[in-house]
Motif scaffolding. Structure first.
Motif, PDB file in Angstrom:
ATOM      1  N   SER A   1       0.845  -1.194   0.000  1.00 49.57           N
ATOM      2  CA  SER A   1       0.000   0.000   0.000  1.00 49.57           C
ATOM      3  C   SER A   1       0.879   1.241   0.000  1.00 49.57           C
ATOM      4  CB  SER A   1      -0.924   0.023   1.227  1.00 49.57           C
ATOM      5  OG  SER A   1      -0.164   0.169   2.413  1.00 49.57           O
ATOM      6  N   ILE A   2       0.264   2.370  -0.340  1.00 49.33           N
ATOM      7  CA  ILE A   2       0.922   3.659  -0.224  1.00 49.33           C
ATOM      8  C   ILE A   2      -0.060   4.618   0.437  1.00 49.33           C
ATOM      9  CG2 ILE A   2       2.478   3.320  -2.177  1.00 49.33           C
ATOM     10  CD1 ILE A   2       0.633   5.118  -3.827  1.00 49.33           C
ATOM     11  N   SER A   3       0.467   5.613   1.121  1.00 43.91           N
ATOM     12  CA  SER A   3      -0.412   6.531   1.857  1.00 43.91           C
ATOM     13  C   SER A   3      -1.089   7.540   0.933  1.00 43.91           C
ATOM     14  CB  SER A   3       0.373   7.268   2.936  1.00 43.91           C
ATOM     15  OG  SER A   3       1.389   8.067   2.358  1.00 43.91           O
ATOM     16  N   SER A   4      -0.451   7.825  -0.211  1.00 40.64           N
ATOM     17  CA  SER A   4      -0.993   8.831  -1.125  1.00 40.64           C
ATOM     18  C   SER A   4      -0.269   8.720  -2.456  1.00 40.64           C
ATOM     19  CB  SER A   4      -0.766  10.228  -0.522  1.00 40.64           C
ATOM     20  OG  SER A   4      -1.016  11.228  -1.458  1.00 40.64           O
ATOM     21  N   TYR A   5      -0.908   9.216  -3.508  1.00 40.33           N
ATOM     22  CA  TYR A   5      -0.231   9.278  -4.799  1.00 40.33           C
ATOM     23  C   TYR A   5       0.533  10.580  -4.957  1.00 40.33           C
ATOM     24  CZ  TYR A   5      -2.393   4.982  -6.375  1.00 40.33           C
ATOM     25  OH  TYR A   5      -2.763   3.672  -6.497  1.00 40.33           O
TER      26      TYR A   5
ATOM     27  N   SER B   1       0.747  -4.030  -7.467  1.00 38.61           N
ATOM     28  CA  SER B   1       2.003  -3.291  -7.372  1.00 38.61           C
ATOM     29  C   SER B   1       2.292  -2.542  -8.662  1.00 38.61           C
ATOM     30  CB  SER B   1       3.147  -4.237  -7.066  1.00 38.61           C
ATOM     31  OG  SER B   1       2.943  -4.903  -5.838  1.00 38.61           O
ATOM     32  N   ARG B   2       2.027  -3.191  -9.775  1.00 38.18           N
ATOM     33  CA  ARG B   2       2.280  -2.570 -11.090  1.00 38.18           C
ATOM     34  C   ARG B   2       1.391  -1.338 -11.273  1.00 38.18           C
ATOM     35  NH1 ARG B   2       5.586  -1.660 -15.425  1.00 38.18           N
ATOM     36  NH2 ARG B   2       4.205  -0.984 -17.064  1.00 38.18           N
ATOM     37  N   LYS B   3       0.150  -1.423 -10.831  1.00 40.10           N
ATOM     38  CA  LYS B   3      -0.788  -0.304 -10.948  1.00 40.10           C
ATOM     39  C   LYS B   3      -0.271   0.913 -10.162  1.00 40.10           C
ATOM     40  CE  LYS B   3      -5.750   0.502 -10.692  1.00 40.10           C
ATOM     41  NZ  LYS B   3      -7.037  -0.085 -10.328  1.00 40.10           N
ATOM     42  N   ILE B   4       0.248   0.661  -8.971  1.00 36.23           N
ATOM     43  CA  ILE B   4       0.812   1.747  -8.156  1.00 36.23           C
ATOM     44  C   ILE B   4       2.047   2.324  -8.852  1.00 36.23           C
ATOM     45  CG2 ILE B   4       2.014   2.281  -5.992  1.00 36.23           C
ATOM     46  CD1 ILE B   4       0.116   0.202  -4.653  1.00 36.23           C
ATOM     47  N   LEU B   5       2.920   1.465  -9.337  1.00 35.41           N
ATOM     48  CA  LEU B   5       4.121   1.931 -10.039  1.00 35.41           C
ATOM     49  C   LEU B   5       3.775   2.799 -11.239  1.00 35.41           C
ATOM     50  CD1 LEU B   5       6.563  -1.089 -10.100  1.00 35.41           C
ATOM     51  CD2 LEU B   5       6.916   1.136  -9.026  1.00 35.41           C
ATOM     52  N   ASP B   6       2.780   2.371 -12.014  1.00 38.67           N
ATOM     53  CA  ASP B   6       2.390   3.110 -13.215  1.00 38.67           C
ATOM     54  C   ASP B   6       2.021   4.554 -12.897  1.00 38.67           C
ATOM     55  OD1 ASP B   6       2.901   1.007 -14.895  1.00 38.67           O
ATOM     56  OD2 ASP B   6       0.810   0.345 -15.029  1.00 38.67           O
ATOM     57  N   ARG B   7       1.450   4.787 -11.743  1.00 41.10           N
ATOM     58  CA  ARG B   7       1.076   6.153 -11.337  1.00 41.10           C
ATOM     59  C   ARG B   7       2.276   7.050 -11.123  1.00 41.10           C
ATOM     60  NH1 ARG B   7      -4.046   7.274  -8.727  1.00 41.10           N
ATOM     61  NH2 ARG B   7      -5.600   6.186  -9.935  1.00 41.10           N
ATOM     62  N   PHE B   8       3.416   6.442 -10.759  1.00 41.44           N
ATOM     63  CA  PHE B   8       4.622   7.206 -10.458  1.00 41.44           C
ATOM     64  C   PHE B   8       5.598   7.286 -11.614  1.00 41.44           C
ATOM     65  CE2 PHE B   8       2.996   6.386  -6.243  1.00 41.44           C
ATOM     66  CZ  PHE B   8       3.260   7.566  -5.576  1.00 41.44           C
ATOM     67  N   LEU B   9       5.429   6.449 -12.614  1.00 30.91           N
ATOM     68  CA  LEU B   9       6.376   6.421 -13.743  1.00 30.91           C
ATOM     69  C   LEU B   9       5.923   7.300 -14.891  1.00 30.91           C
ATOM     70  CD1 LEU B   9       7.297   2.659 -13.727  1.00 30.91           C
ATOM     71  CD2 LEU B   9       8.610   4.548 -12.835  1.00 30.91           C
TER      72      LEU B   9
END
Length: 155
Positions: free
Chosen positions: A88-92, A147-155
């Motif tokens: 999980s992450i606390s925020s995008y 995990s990939r979905k979260i990474l995609d938001r940051f890349l």
């Protein structure tokens, strides 16, 4: 130069290299040439001033006793947990707290900014936390969907 030297530890637990001509080099350290893409290939044994005294093409080519010494020294000097899952992450928005599962157990770290996530080649990602610890994702295409979905938001 992988088989023409001997490697031992002295009484201070420092590595000592004895070359084929009998020259003794105290306090040698292994340094990986390509720590992420090829961690078991291209390892230089250097003195404290950075002078190279031996080169190892492949760790697997070394006798077991020497390989164990090099592996132990590298493990003591390097700390780069491999992220297996982003739980999980606390925020995008940054800064944010990431809760991850690594090859060394579960942990949390703070990502200060988007610039702390760097691509390495086509599939690897290096993430630096607010303390300078680097986390590695070896293959972003092989990580789970969440995990990939979260990474995609940051890349």
């Amino acid at each position: 130069m992988t088989s023409d030297f001997q490697l031992t530890r002295n009484s201070f637990e420092h590595l000592v290299l004895i070359s084929s001509d009998g020259t003794v080099h105290e306090n040698v350290s292994p340094v990986r040439a390509f720590p992420i893409q090829s961690p078991d290939e291209g390892i230089s044994l250097v003195l404290e001033d950075g002078q190279e005294v031996a080169w190892i093409d492949r760790l697997s080519d070394l006798p077991e006793a020497i390989r164990a010494l090099v592996d132990a020294e590298l493990a003591g000097r390097e700390f780069m947990p491999v992220i297996q899952k982003i739980e999980s992450i606390s925020s995008y928005a940054t800064p944010c707290t990431w809760h991850v599962k690594t090859d060394r157990g579960s942990t949390a770290f703070i990502l200060k900014g988007d610039e702390d996530i760097r691509r390495l080649g086509l599939a690897s990602i290096l993430i630096s936390d607010n303390h300078g610890i680097q986390f590695l994702i070896r293959d972003m295409h092989a990580i789970d969907r969440h995990s990939r979905k979260i990474l995609d938001r940051f890349l």
